[in-house]
Design a protein around this motif. Structure first.
Motif, mmCIF file in Angstrom:
data_model
loop_
_atom_site.group_PDB
_atom_site.id
_atom_site.type_symbol
_atom_site.label_atom_id
_atom_site.label_comp_id
_atom_site.label_asym_id
_atom_site.label_seq_id
_atom_site.Cartn_x
_atom_site.Cartn_y
_atom_site.Cartn_z
ATOM 1 N N VAL A 103 0.837 -1.201 0.000
ATOM 2 C CA VAL A 103 0.000 0.000 0.000
ATOM 3 C C VAL A 103 0.874 1.254 0.000
ATOM 4 O O VAL A 103 0.629 2.200 -0.750
ATOM 5 N N GLN A 104 1.916 1.243 0.827
ATOM 6 C CA GLN A 104 2.803 2.399 0.903
ATOM 7 C C GLN A 104 3.498 2.648 -0.432
ATOM 8 O O GLN A 104 3.635 3.793 -0.866
ATOM 9 N N ALA A 105 3.934 1.575 -1.087
ATOM 10 C CA ALA A 105 4.622 1.717 -2.373
ATOM 11 C C ALA A 105 3.703 2.345 -3.417
ATOM 12 O O ALA A 105 4.122 3.206 -4.201
ATOM 13 N N ILE A 106 2.444 1.930 -3.426
ATOM 14 C CA ILE A 106 1.487 2.472 -4.403
ATOM 15 C C ILE A 106 1.200 3.940 -4.117
ATOM 16 O O ILE A 106 1.209 4.785 -5.019
ATOM 17 N N ILE A 107 0.965 4.270 -2.858
ATOM 18 C CA ILE A 107 0.656 5.658 -2.488
ATOM 19 C C ILE A 107 1.843 6.580 -2.767
ATOM 20 O O ILE A 107 1.675 7.717 -3.219
ATOM 21 N N ALA A 108 3.047 6.068 -2.533
ATOM 22 C CA ALA A 108 4.252 6.885 -2.728
ATOM 23 C C ALA A 108 4.710 6.910 -4.179
ATOM 24 O O ALA A 108 5.659 7.619 -4.524
ATOM 25 N N GLY A 109 4.045 6.119 -5.053
ATOM 26 C CA GLY A 109 4.462 6.067 -6.449
ATOM 27 C C GLY A 109 5.801 5.373 -6.627
ATOM 28 O O GLY A 109 6.556 5.679 -7.554
ATOM 29 N N ASN A 110 6.093 4.425 -5.748
ATOM 30 C CA ASN A 110 7.389 3.738 -5.758
ATOM 31 C C ASN A 110 7.363 2.588 -6.765
ATOM 32 O O ASN A 110 7.233 1.412 -6.401
ATOM 33 N N THR A 111 7.483 2.910 -8.033
ATOM 34 C CA THR A 111 7.407 1.879 -9.077
ATOM 35 C C THR A 111 8.600 0.928 -9.032
ATOM 36 O O THR A 111 8.490 -0.230 -9.434
ATOM 37 N N GLN A 112 9.721 1.402 -8.533
ATOM 38 C CA GLN A 112 10.927 0.574 -8.506
ATOM 39 C C GLN A 112 10.723 -0.686 -7.676
ATOM 40 O O GLN A 112 11.204 -1.767 -8.022
#
Length: 212
Positions: A103-112
């Protein structure tokens, strides 16, 4: 609609790239595709398990998917709303990262970190972030869990992650290490890339020694 099934674990098998749980409920055997992470947490055959379910009908054929919690199932459903995301990719994402980290990766835009999931390319990762960010910001509040905000500043994060991935660490290991370095060690967000990498590797190395 089947919300959940509670029954006896009759067997777990791998069919291609799918993990299938057979759950016996009142004398009936249900086959559910589940994340590999869930399969590893289930009791041995004969043990009792409660599995939260999602029913999908494709070409008039029903498919049951099983999850460890209502929140995991809900996130799976959110992922299915993204263009180009099917059940296989959604489960791959759930297997790659623990729920709060995903969830955090998606919200932060962390595509890597999202592209570490098998089959998820950069364009799909970008689409997931674009289509789900605002939805998940609201959803995580109602889901009742906290998503950590610590970690390197955005300009530093990608370089740190790419270095750690190149060293062979998994997305889950990297996410957990950066959280520990941020929250427990207290390294500033804008610290040097080398400092983040050094501290993360130190944590990961110590975790390996204690069997993390």
């Amino acid at each position: 609609m089947i919300s959940y099934l509670k029954g006896i674990v009759a067997g777990i098998q791998t069919i291609g790239n799918r993990t299938v749980l057979t759950l016996e409920v009142n004398g009936l055997g249900y086959d559910l595709q589940v994340p590999q992470r869930l399969a590893q947490q289930l009791p041995d055959s004969g043990g009792v398990a409660q599995i939260f379910t999602h029913l999908q009908i494709r070409e008039e054929v029903p498919f049951l998917y099983g999850f460890a919690s209502p929140s995991e199932r809900d996130l799976f459903r959110h992922l299915l709303t993204v263009s180009g995301i099917g059940a296989a990719l959604a489960i791959a994402l759930l297997d790659t990262l623990e729920l709060p980290d995903l969830v955090q990766a998606i919200i932060a835009g962390n595509t890597q970190i999202l592209i570490q999931a098998p089959g998820v390319g950069k364009k799909i990762a970008e689409r997931i972030c674009l289509e789900l960010k605002s939805k998940l910001i609201e959803w995580r509040k109602s889901a009742g869990f906290f998503v950590a905000t610590g970690g390197p500043a955005p300009g530093i994060l990608e370089e740190v992650q790419m270095t750690l991935f190149a060293l062979g660490y998994t997305a889950h290991e990297v996410s957990h290490a950066l959280h520990v370095v941020s929250e427990d060690i207290g390294l500033p967000k804008d610290a040097y890339v080398e400092d983040w990498i050094k501290q993360a590797i130190a944590h990961l190395s110590s975790s390996e020694q204690v069997g993390y």
